[in-house]
Motif scaffolding. Structure first.
Motif, PDB file in Angstrom:
ATOM      1  N   ALA A 107     -72.338 -51.055 -21.157  1.00  0.00           N
ATOM      2  CA  ALA A 107     -72.692 -49.667 -22.146  1.00  0.00           C
ATOM      3  C   ALA A 107     -71.774 -49.715 -22.872  1.00  0.00           C
ATOM      4  O   ALA A 107     -71.209 -50.589 -23.307  1.00  0.00           O
ATOM      5  N   ALA A 111     -71.468 -45.192 -26.325  1.00  0.00           N
ATOM      6  CA  ALA A 111     -71.415 -44.983 -25.053  1.00  0.00           C
ATOM      7  C   ALA A 111     -69.706 -44.454 -25.089  1.00  0.00           C
ATOM      8  O   ALA A 111     -69.065 -43.869 -24.212  1.00  0.00           O
ATOM      9  N   LEU A 115     -67.862 -41.215 -24.404  1.00  0.00           N
ATOM     10  CA  LEU A 115     -67.583 -40.725 -22.300  1.00  0.00           C
ATOM     11  C   LEU A 115     -66.359 -40.398 -22.995  1.00  0.00           C
ATOM     12  O   LEU A 115     -66.049 -39.322 -22.948  1.00  0.00           O
ATOM     13  N   TYR A 191     -67.657 -41.678 -13.610  1.00  0.00           N
ATOM     14  CA  TYR A 191     -69.026 -41.731 -14.002  1.00  0.00           C
ATOM     15  C   TYR A 191     -69.434 -43.306 -13.215  1.00  0.00           C
ATOM     16  O   TYR A 191     -68.695 -43.572 -12.857  1.00  0.00           O
ATOM     17  N   PHE A 193     -73.065 -45.621 -14.032  1.00  0.00           N
ATOM     18  CA  PHE A 193     -73.959 -46.345 -14.709  1.00  0.00           C
ATOM     19  C   PHE A 193     -74.971 -47.789 -13.779  1.00  0.00           C
ATOM     20  O   PHE A 193     -73.958 -48.558 -13.922  1.00  0.00           O
ATOM     21  N   ILE A 217     -70.567 -38.334 -14.965  1.00  0.00           N
ATOM     22  CA  ILE A 217     -71.178 -38.727 -16.001  1.00  0.00           C
ATOM     23  C   ILE A 217     -72.134 -39.641 -14.872  1.00  0.00           C
ATOM     24  O   ILE A 217     -71.885 -40.644 -14.636  1.00  0.00           O
ATOM     25  N   SER A 218     -73.150 -39.212 -15.289  1.00  0.00           N
ATOM     26  CA  SER A 218     -74.253 -40.829 -15.427  1.00  0.00           C
ATOM     27  C   SER A 218     -74.490 -41.806 -16.767  1.00  0.00           C
ATOM     28  O   SER A 218     -75.033 -40.436 -17.700  1.00  0.00           O
ATOM     29  N   HIS A 219     -74.621 -43.020 -16.724  1.00  0.00           N
ATOM     30  CA  HIS A 219     -74.987 -43.199 -17.953  1.00  0.00           C
ATOM     31  C   HIS A 219     -76.834 -43.339 -17.702  1.00  0.00           C
ATOM     32  O   HIS A 219     -77.088 -43.958 -17.066  1.00  0.00           O
ATOM     33  N   LEU A 242     -75.916 -39.853 -22.257  1.00  0.00           N
ATOM     34  CA  LEU A 242     -74.730 -39.932 -20.840  1.00  0.00           C
ATOM     35  C   LEU A 242     -74.964 -38.167 -19.946  1.00  0.00           C
ATOM     36  O   LEU A 242     -75.535 -37.105 -20.918  1.00  0.00           O
TER      37      LEU A 242
END
Ligand SMILES: C[S@@+](CC[C@H](N)C(=O)[O-])C[C@H]1O[C@@H](n2cnc3c(N)ncnc32)[C@H](O)[C@@H]1O
Length: 248
Positions: A107, A111, A115, A191, A193, A217-219, A242
């Protein structure tokens, strides 16, 4: 077809191995080709079989090049330990990704900043599922000394870097292991990614384990069929953002 469920790297190895068996059988029949033709045959068979195993075009290219690379390096004055060392180093860094189909990419600073703005007020409990080199965990733990930040990582080398990086931070913990074994029940924010592949299973896990009022939360990667409650664009890669889903 059962082979289709195997990770691409295993399908690629299978294709090369079957190709090699055919080459061996032809050689046993007494066919005598110049080395270049044998290598070309191996590459052609590997590509053909890889197509049958539904490998993507970039894998087909690799499959075509690999026999020629091996031929070039065959007998080259390279000490054997160098191959082993290279293999072990690659396995340590990218081994987790080969099995989980999630490569290591990080990230951006932006990002991490975005976040931080998405975290709720108060002593938040956060987890980075697949924390890579620990960038987001370290960043957030510094930005929010009142919170508890956990990172989980499957790749031993990445875990070690993240663990060393977070060692001086009393509110950050880095664990070696699978994200699927982390209980999300006590986390306010989870979170990840990862890649498109695990997103449906991740959403099912969040719904099963996370309490109402928490969020996932997804990147950059969407959950099929689930519109996010919030989308925050981030600088860096094209389309990076995000995506936030509130658990109800
Ligand atoms: C794209 S990187 C993201 C790193 C970090 N979260 C970030 O945002 O910068 C994804 C990481 O997830 C890890 N990973 C993938 N599947 C995993 C699993 N099942 N359990 C733990 N870690 C996993 C990979 O090894 C990789 O380091």
């Amino acid at each position: 077809m059962p082979f289709r469920r195997l990770p691409p790297v295993l399908r690629a190895l299978l294709a090369q191995a079957f190709g090699f068996l055919v080459i061996l059988a032809l050689a046993r029949l007494g066919l005598g080709f110049p080395p270049f033709v044998w290598v070309l045959l191996q590459a052609t068979l590997a590509v053909w079989l890889s197509r049958g195993l539904h490998l993507e075009p970039r894998w087909l290219l690799l499959q075509a090049i690999l026999p020629f690379l091996v031929w070039l390096l065959w007998g080259a004055p390279v000490p054997a330990w160098l191959y082993l060392g290279g293999f072990l180093a690659l396995a340590l860094v990218f081994g987790g990704g080969l099995v989980t189909r999630v490569p290591l990419y990080l990230a951006s600073r932006d990002a991490c900043d975005q976040l931080a703005t998405l975290l709720p007020e108060g002593p938040v409990r956060f987890v980075d599922l697949g924390c890579g080199l620990g960038g987001p965990v370290a960043h957030l733990a510094r930005a929010r000394p009142d919170g508890q930040f956990l990172g989980v990582e499957a790749s031993p080398f990445s875990w070690l870097v993240a663990w060393l990086r977070c060692l001086p931070l009393p509110n950050a913990t880095i664990r070696l292991g699978s994200l699927w074994r982390v209980d999300l029940a006590d986390r306010d924010v989870a979170y990840a990614f990862l890649s498109p592949v695990p997103m449906p299973a991740l959403w099912a896990k969040a719904l099963r384990e996370m309490k109402p009022g928490s969020c996932l939360i997804s990147h950059s990667f969407e959950i099929p069929g689930q519109s996010p409650d919030r989308t925050v664009p981030v600088k860096g890669r094209r389309g990076a953002r995000l995506l936030v889903w509130n658990v109800r």
